[in-house]
Motif scaffolding. Sequence first.
Motif, PDB file in Angstrom:
ATOM      1  N   LEU A  30      22.114 -40.422  13.604  1.00 58.28           N
ATOM      2  CA  LEU A  30      22.275 -40.890  12.385  1.00 58.28           C
ATOM      3  C   LEU A  30      21.420 -40.612  11.393  1.00 58.28           C
ATOM      4  O   LEU A  30      21.539 -40.056  10.389  1.00 58.28           O
ATOM      5  CB  LEU A  30      22.719 -42.374  12.320  1.00 58.28           C
ATOM      6  CG  LEU A  30      22.846 -43.084  10.798  1.00 58.28           C
ATOM      7  CD1 LEU A  30      24.195 -42.419  10.225  1.00 58.28           C
ATOM      8  CD2 LEU A  30      23.092 -44.653  11.050  1.00 58.28           C
ATOM      9  N   ILE A  31      20.116 -40.681  11.893  1.00 54.45           N
ATOM     10  CA  ILE A  31      18.933 -40.474  11.033  1.00 54.45           C
ATOM     11  C   ILE A  31      18.895 -38.695  10.924  1.00 54.45           C
ATOM     12  O   ILE A  31      18.471 -38.513   9.705  1.00 54.45           O
ATOM     13  CB  ILE A  31      17.583 -40.911  11.664  1.00 54.45           C
ATOM     14  CG1 ILE A  31      17.495 -42.460  11.674  1.00 54.45           C
ATOM     15  CG2 ILE A  31      16.358 -40.196  11.349  1.00 54.45           C
ATOM     16  CD1 ILE A  31      17.319 -43.041  10.249  1.00 54.45           C
ATOM     17  N   LEU A  32      19.252 -38.191  12.011  1.00 59.75           N
ATOM     18  CA  LEU A  32      19.216 -36.746  11.774  1.00 59.75           C
ATOM     19  C   LEU A  32      20.225 -36.155  10.487  1.00 59.75           C
ATOM     20  O   LEU A  32      20.018 -35.306  10.012  1.00 59.75           O
ATOM     21  CB  LEU A  32      19.349 -35.972  13.122  1.00 59.75           C
ATOM     22  CG  LEU A  32      18.235 -36.190  13.990  1.00 59.75           C
ATOM     23  CD1 LEU A  32      18.752 -35.687  15.463  1.00 59.75           C
ATOM     24  CD2 LEU A  32      16.998 -35.414  13.666  1.00 59.75           C
ATOM     25  N   PHE A  33      21.287 -36.811  10.643  1.00 56.07           N
ATOM     26  CA  PHE A  33      22.302 -36.541   9.683  1.00 56.07           C
ATOM     27  C   PHE A  33      21.859 -36.917   8.433  1.00 56.07           C
ATOM     28  O   PHE A  33      22.137 -36.062   7.246  1.00 56.07           O
ATOM     29  CB  PHE A  33      23.755 -37.358  10.004  1.00 56.07           C
ATOM     30  CG  PHE A  33      24.559 -36.567  10.915  1.00 56.07           C
ATOM     31  CD1 PHE A  33      25.297 -35.398  10.347  1.00 56.07           C
ATOM     32  CD2 PHE A  33      24.744 -36.870  12.244  1.00 56.07           C
ATOM     33  CE1 PHE A  33      26.063 -34.663  11.163  1.00 56.07           C
ATOM     34  CE2 PHE A  33      25.968 -36.378  13.008  1.00 56.07           C
ATOM     35  CZ  PHE A  33      26.350 -35.149  12.544  1.00 56.07           C
ATOM     36  N   SER A  55      14.537 -32.159  11.570  1.00 52.79           N
ATOM     37  CA  SER A  55      13.334 -32.584  11.992  1.00 52.79           C
ATOM     38  C   SER A  55      12.052 -32.022  11.015  1.00 52.79           C
ATOM     39  O   SER A  55      10.813 -32.319  11.405  1.00 52.79           O
ATOM     40  CB  SER A  55      13.139 -31.725  13.484  1.00 52.79           C
ATOM     41  OG  SER A  55      13.242 -30.302  13.315  1.00 52.79           O
ATOM     42  N   TYR A  56      12.216 -31.430  10.053  1.00 50.56           N
ATOM     43  CA  TYR A  56      11.243 -30.998   9.047  1.00 50.56           C
ATOM     44  C   TYR A  56      11.320 -32.160   7.925  1.00 50.56           C
ATOM     45  O   TYR A  56      10.410 -32.410   7.343  1.00 50.56           O
ATOM     46  CB  TYR A  56      11.707 -29.857   8.319  1.00 50.56           C
ATOM     47  CG  TYR A  56      10.559 -29.295   7.436  1.00 50.56           C
ATOM     48  CD1 TYR A  56       9.199 -28.775   7.951  1.00 50.56           C
ATOM     49  CD2 TYR A  56      10.896 -29.329   5.924  1.00 50.56           C
ATOM     50  CE1 TYR A  56       8.488 -28.059   7.201  1.00 50.56           C
ATOM     51  CE2 TYR A  56       9.868 -28.979   5.233  1.00 50.56           C
ATOM     52  CZ  TYR A  56       8.721 -28.229   5.754  1.00 50.56           C
ATOM     53  OH  TYR A  56       7.745 -27.933   4.591  1.00 50.56           O
ATOM     54  N   ASP A  57      12.254 -32.834   7.716  1.00 52.47           N
ATOM     55  CA  ASP A  57      12.427 -33.912   6.594  1.00 52.47           C
ATOM     56  C   ASP A  57      11.597 -35.017   7.023  1.00 52.47           C
ATOM     57  O   ASP A  57      11.245 -35.314   8.090  1.00 52.47           O
ATOM     58  CB  ASP A  57      13.674 -34.185   6.272  1.00 52.47           C
ATOM     59  CG  ASP A  57      14.032 -35.252   5.092  1.00 52.47           C
ATOM     60  OD1 ASP A  57      13.992 -34.492   4.033  1.00 52.47           O
ATOM     61  OD2 ASP A  57      14.220 -36.322   5.346  1.00 52.47           O
ATOM     62  N   ILE A  62      11.550 -41.761  11.262  1.00 51.12           N
ATOM     63  CA  ILE A  62      11.998 -43.041  11.776  1.00 51.12           C
ATOM     64  C   ILE A  62      12.620 -42.811  13.047  1.00 51.12           C
ATOM     65  O   ILE A  62      12.640 -43.627  13.880  1.00 51.12           O
ATOM     66  CB  ILE A  62      13.409 -43.416  10.714  1.00 51.12           C
ATOM     67  CG1 ILE A  62      12.741 -43.598   9.451  1.00 51.12           C
ATOM     68  CG2 ILE A  62      13.953 -44.549  11.455  1.00 51.12           C
ATOM     69  CD1 ILE A  62      13.761 -43.711   8.326  1.00 51.12           C
ATOM     70  N   ALA A  63      12.938 -41.582  13.423  1.00 53.34           N
ATOM     71  CA  ALA A  63      13.234 -40.944  14.859  1.00 53.34           C
ATOM     72  C   ALA A  63      12.295 -41.745  15.906  1.00 53.34           C
ATOM     73  O   ALA A  63      12.614 -42.045  17.010  1.00 53.34           O
ATOM     74  CB  ALA A  63      13.744 -39.745  14.853  1.00 53.34           C
ATOM     75  N   PHE A  64      11.044 -41.457  15.467  1.00 48.37           N
ATOM     76  CA  PHE A  64      10.193 -41.927  16.583  1.00 48.37           C
ATOM     77  C   PHE A  64       9.862 -43.392  16.764  1.00 48.37           C
ATOM     78  O   PHE A  64       9.764 -43.981  17.809  1.00 48.37           O
ATOM     79  CB  PHE A  64       8.677 -41.550  16.083  1.00 48.37           C
ATOM     80  CG  PHE A  64       8.337 -40.362  15.941  1.00 48.37           C
ATOM     81  CD1 PHE A  64       8.444 -39.332  17.020  1.00 48.37           C
ATOM     82  CD2 PHE A  64       8.166 -39.287  14.554  1.00 48.37           C
ATOM     83  CE1 PHE A  64       8.076 -37.823  17.018  1.00 48.37           C
ATOM     84  CE2 PHE A  64       7.740 -38.006  14.627  1.00 48.37           C
ATOM     85  CZ  PHE A  64       7.929 -37.339  15.670  1.00 48.37           C
ATOM     86  N   GLY A 115      19.311 -37.526  21.887  1.00 43.96           N
ATOM     87  CA  GLY A 115      19.368 -37.693  20.481  1.00 43.96           C
ATOM     88  C   GLY A 115      19.663 -36.370  20.009  1.00 43.96           C
ATOM     89  O   GLY A 115      20.772 -36.314  19.071  1.00 43.96           O
ATOM     90  N   ILE A 116      18.617 -35.535  19.728  1.00 50.20           N
ATOM     91  CA  ILE A 116      18.869 -33.960  19.207  1.00 50.20           C
ATOM     92  C   ILE A 116      19.789 -33.416  19.636  1.00 50.20           C
ATOM     93  O   ILE A 116      20.594 -32.799  19.157  1.00 50.20           O
ATOM     94  CB  ILE A 116      17.421 -33.569  19.343  1.00 50.20           C
ATOM     95  CG1 ILE A 116      16.564 -34.317  18.302  1.00 50.20           C
ATOM     96  CG2 ILE A 116      17.445 -32.121  18.861  1.00 50.20           C
ATOM     97  CD1 ILE A 116      14.944 -33.890  18.248  1.00 50.20           C
TER      98      ILE A 116
END
Length: 259
Positions: A30-33, A55-57, A62-64, A115-116
Motif C-alpha cells: 500500500l505504501i509503495l502504491f 522507492s525514491y519517494d 514508512i516501509a522501514f 512486499g516489493i
Amino acid sequence: MRKRQAYVRTEIGRLFRKKEFYFSVPGIVLILFLSANDGMGNLGDSVLSAVLLSSYDAGFLIAFSLAAIPYAAAFTDELEYHYTKYLVIRGNLKSYVFSKMFVIFLSSVLTMGIGITCFSVCCLAGLPWVDEGMMEYILQFGGYRYFLERGYYLLWFFLYGTQWGILAGILSMAAAFCSLFLSNKLLVYSLPVLLYQMLTEFGADSFRQTAALDPHVIFDARYNIWNSDIKMFTWALAAGAAAWLLFGLAGVRQLKRRI
C-alpha cells in the motif's frame, strides 16, 4: 552453537505465526502504491519504473517502520511479560540475544523483499514489466542485469527488495536494541524512519561522500558501484552482518542489566 540453533528455529517458527508479519507485507504494498506516482497518479510506463519511483519517494521511509513491526519489539514484549528469564535459563544470554537479532534482521529482509515483489505483481495488472528507457538505464548503471536481460523480472524485483530489506533489517535491529531502553512500542516502530533520516542528514557531509559508505547506494540496486552483482550484494550483506554483531554484543551487555 546447538543452543543458538534451537533459539533460531523457535524464533523463526514464531515469526511465521505472528499476524504482524502478514499485516506488514500488504502494508508495504500500500505504501509503495501511495509513493509510486508523479504527483498526478501516474505509476510510470512500466512495473520497473513504478518500483524504482516508489522507492525514491519520501513515503517509502514508512516501509522501514512496517518492516520492523513483525519482530523489532520482541525484547519489549518478552521483558514485559517476564518471558526473557525463562528463555535465557533454557540456554544462555548470548545465544538468546544473537538469535533474536538474527530473526529480527531476517523478518525485515523477508517483509521488504516480499512486499516489493508483491507490489510489482500488482502493477503488472496495468503495466508491462519494463519500458525501454528505464531498462536501458538499469542495464547500464544498475544491478542484477543478468536477470533483466533474460526476462527473469520477478526474481529481479525480489533481489531489489531484498537488498533494501538488508537496510530495513539493520534499522530494525537498531530499533530492537533501543527497545531495551524504551517501553513504548510505537516509539520503537518509528525509530527505523528516524534512524534512516539521521544517516541521511548527518552523513551528507561526511561518510556519504564515499559511495561505498552511502546507504542510498549500498542498498539500492539501481546503483552498482563495483559493476559486479556479487560484490554489490556481498557488501550490503557484510554491512548487515557487522550490524548484527554490533547490536548483538550491545544487546547482551544491556540485557544483563535488565534481568
